[in-house]
Design an enzyme around this catalytic site. Structure first.
Site, short mmCIF file in Angstrom:
data_model
loop_
_atom_site.label_atom_id
_atom_site.label_comp_id
_atom_site.label_asym_id
_atom_site.label_seq_id
_atom_site.Cartn_x
_atom_site.Cartn_y
_atom_site.Cartn_z
CD GLN A 294 -6.68 -6.12 2.75
OE1 GLN A 294 -5.93 -5.44 3.46
NE2 GLN A 294 -6.26 -6.63 1.61
CG ASP B 155 2.69 -12.00 3.22
OD1 ASP B 155 2.25 -12.29 4.34
OD2 ASP B 155 3.34 -10.95 2.99
CG ASP C 85 0.80 1.24 -3.54
OD1 ASP C 85 0.09 1.21 -4.57
OD2 ASP C 85 0.48 1.84 -2.49
N PRO D 185 -2.40 -7.19 7.50
CG PRO D 185 -3.61 -7.20 5.49
CD PRO D 185 -3.78 -7.01 6.98
N1 SAM Z 1 -1.58 3.91 -1.24
C1 SAM Z 1 -2.17 3.20 -0.20
C2 SAM Z 1 -1.62 3.69 1.11
O1 SAM Z 1 -0.65 4.41 1.07
O2 SAM Z 1 -2.20 3.44 2.14
C3 SAM Z 1 -1.95 1.72 -0.41
C4 SAM Z 1 -2.82 1.27 -1.44
S1 SAM Z 1 -2.70 -0.38 -1.97
C5 SAM Z 1 -4.37 -0.67 -2.26
C6 SAM Z 1 -2.32 -1.39 -0.59
C7 SAM Z 1 -2.31 -2.86 -0.96
O3 SAM Z 1 -1.39 -3.59 -0.15
C8 SAM Z 1 -3.66 -3.55 -0.75
O4 SAM Z 1 -4.15 -3.96 -2.00
C9 SAM Z 1 -3.35 -4.73 0.17
O5 SAM Z 1 -4.10 -5.88 -0.11
C10 SAM Z 1 -1.86 -4.92 -0.12
N2 SAM Z 1 -1.14 -5.65 0.93
C11 SAM Z 1 -1.26 -5.51 2.27
N3 SAM Z 1 -0.43 -6.36 2.91
C12 SAM Z 1 0.24 -7.06 1.94
C13 SAM Z 1 1.25 -8.08 1.96
N4 SAM Z 1 1.73 -8.54 3.12
N5 SAM Z 1 1.72 -8.53 0.78
C14 SAM Z 1 1.25 -8.04 -0.41
N6 SAM Z 1 0.27 -7.08 -0.50
C15 SAM Z 1 -0.20 -6.59 0.66
#
Ligand code: SAM
EC number: 2.5.1.16
Length: 286
Positions: free
Chosen positions: A34, A141, A159, A166
């Site tokens: 991303q 993932d 979260d 993703p």
């Molecule tokens: N609090 C935020 C929100 O509500 O929008 C989310 C914050 S947190 C940084 C989101 C995290 O999810 C990111 O670090 C992203 O890389 C991770 N992420 C996204 N898709 C994912 C997946 N399929 N598996 C694991 N982590 C994932």
């Protein structure tokens, strides 16, 4: 905001957006998964965005992280094993590890770069949690992890980013089936689920897709200023149908005994957070 000031405009809702004045950009790059930017803002401290969508700010992150951590953990009361999906900024891990009875917390994050850059440019979020011996960090993932892991957890917290890119797979039935597989009997699942006024479909689909796997599915809420558009909803699921109605006295006793200091969460807020506005009730009862 002076004309020539650098600005960041969020790209989430059609024809409507919040804008941040930028003092300076600390990091910006396309990662393997991303687009990541971290900047010093005029009014919310340091801010992180992924694919143009605000993920977290230093000024209001405590509201979101305290609610997503403490509502499920104080409702459970004796969680030892916790799983976090996503959460790369480290704020949720920080709050979970405040619970001394949590012996082990695994965090499964898809993007190593988010963790690395947040530790470097948003250090107050994780506040050293990534170095805690009770933390186990897995780069994977989230759906792959819950479909293949050989252990179970008392509490699972998602979260994630929004159901775009993703993060999309983390709002699907196969993911919720994996959650069921990884939850201990009576365990609790909670997940960020968007701002209900602007993302009502997310509430409807989560209810429809999660209900087949857990006896009690519902939502709790909190208003997070930079998740614009009103209250943030958090999905809730458990086979322990009493977990959502822990008496206030019990919550207060657990909170006092834990010695955890909070700035938003407290037992009264917890007791009231499952009360939903009628338009959300109508959406989930469809
Ligand atoms: N609090 C935020 C929100 O509500 O929008 C989310 C914050 S947190 C940084 C989101 C995290 O999810 C990111 O670090 C992203 O890389 C991770 N992420 C996204 N898709 C994912 C997946 N399929 N598996 C694991 N982590 C994932």
């Amino acid at each position: 905001m002076s004309e020539q000031q650098l600005q960041f405009q969020e790209k989430l809702h059609d024809g409507w957006a919040q804008t941040f004045g930028i003092k300076n950009v600390l990091f910006e790059s396309k990662t393997d998964h991303q687009h990541l930017i971290i900047f010093e803002s005029v009014s919310f401290g340091r801010v992180m965005a992924l694919d143009g969508i605000i993920q977290t700010t230093e000024r209001d992150e405590f509201i979101y992280h305290e609610m997503l951590a403490h509502v499920p953990l104080f409702a459970h009361g004796e969680a030892k094993d916790v799983l976090i999906i996503g959460g790369g900024d480290g704020g949720l891990l920080r709050e979970v590890l405040k619970h001394q009875n949590v012996a082990h917390c695994t965090q499964v994050e898809i993007d190593q770069a988010v963790i690395d850059m947040c530790v470097e440019y948003l250090p107050n979020h994780s506040a050293g949690a990534y170095d805690n011996p009770r933390a186990n960090i897995v780069i994977d993932d989230g759906i792959n992890y819950v479909q293949n892991c050989d252990r179970q957890f008392d509490v699972i917290l998602s979260d994630s980013t929004d159901p775009i890119g993703p993060g999309e797979v983390l709002f699907t039935s196969p993911f919720y089936e994996g959650i069921k597989r990884c939850l201990k009997p009576g365990g609790i699942f909670a997940a960020q689920n968007g701002v209900s006024f602007m993302q009502q479909d997310e509430v409807k689909t989560t209810k429809q897709r999660l209900s087949p796997y857990l006896a009690d599915t519902h939502f709790f809420t909190a208003a997070v200023p930079t998740y614009v558009g009103g209250i943030m909803t958090f999905a809730w699921g458990s086979d322990n149908t009493a977990a959502r109605n822990v008496p206030l006295e019990t919550l207060a006793a657990r909170y006092a005994e834990s010695g955890i200091k909070t700035r938003f969460y407290n037992p009264a807020v917890h007791a009231g957070c499952f009360a939903l506005p009628q338009y959300v009730v109508d959406a989930i009862e469809g």
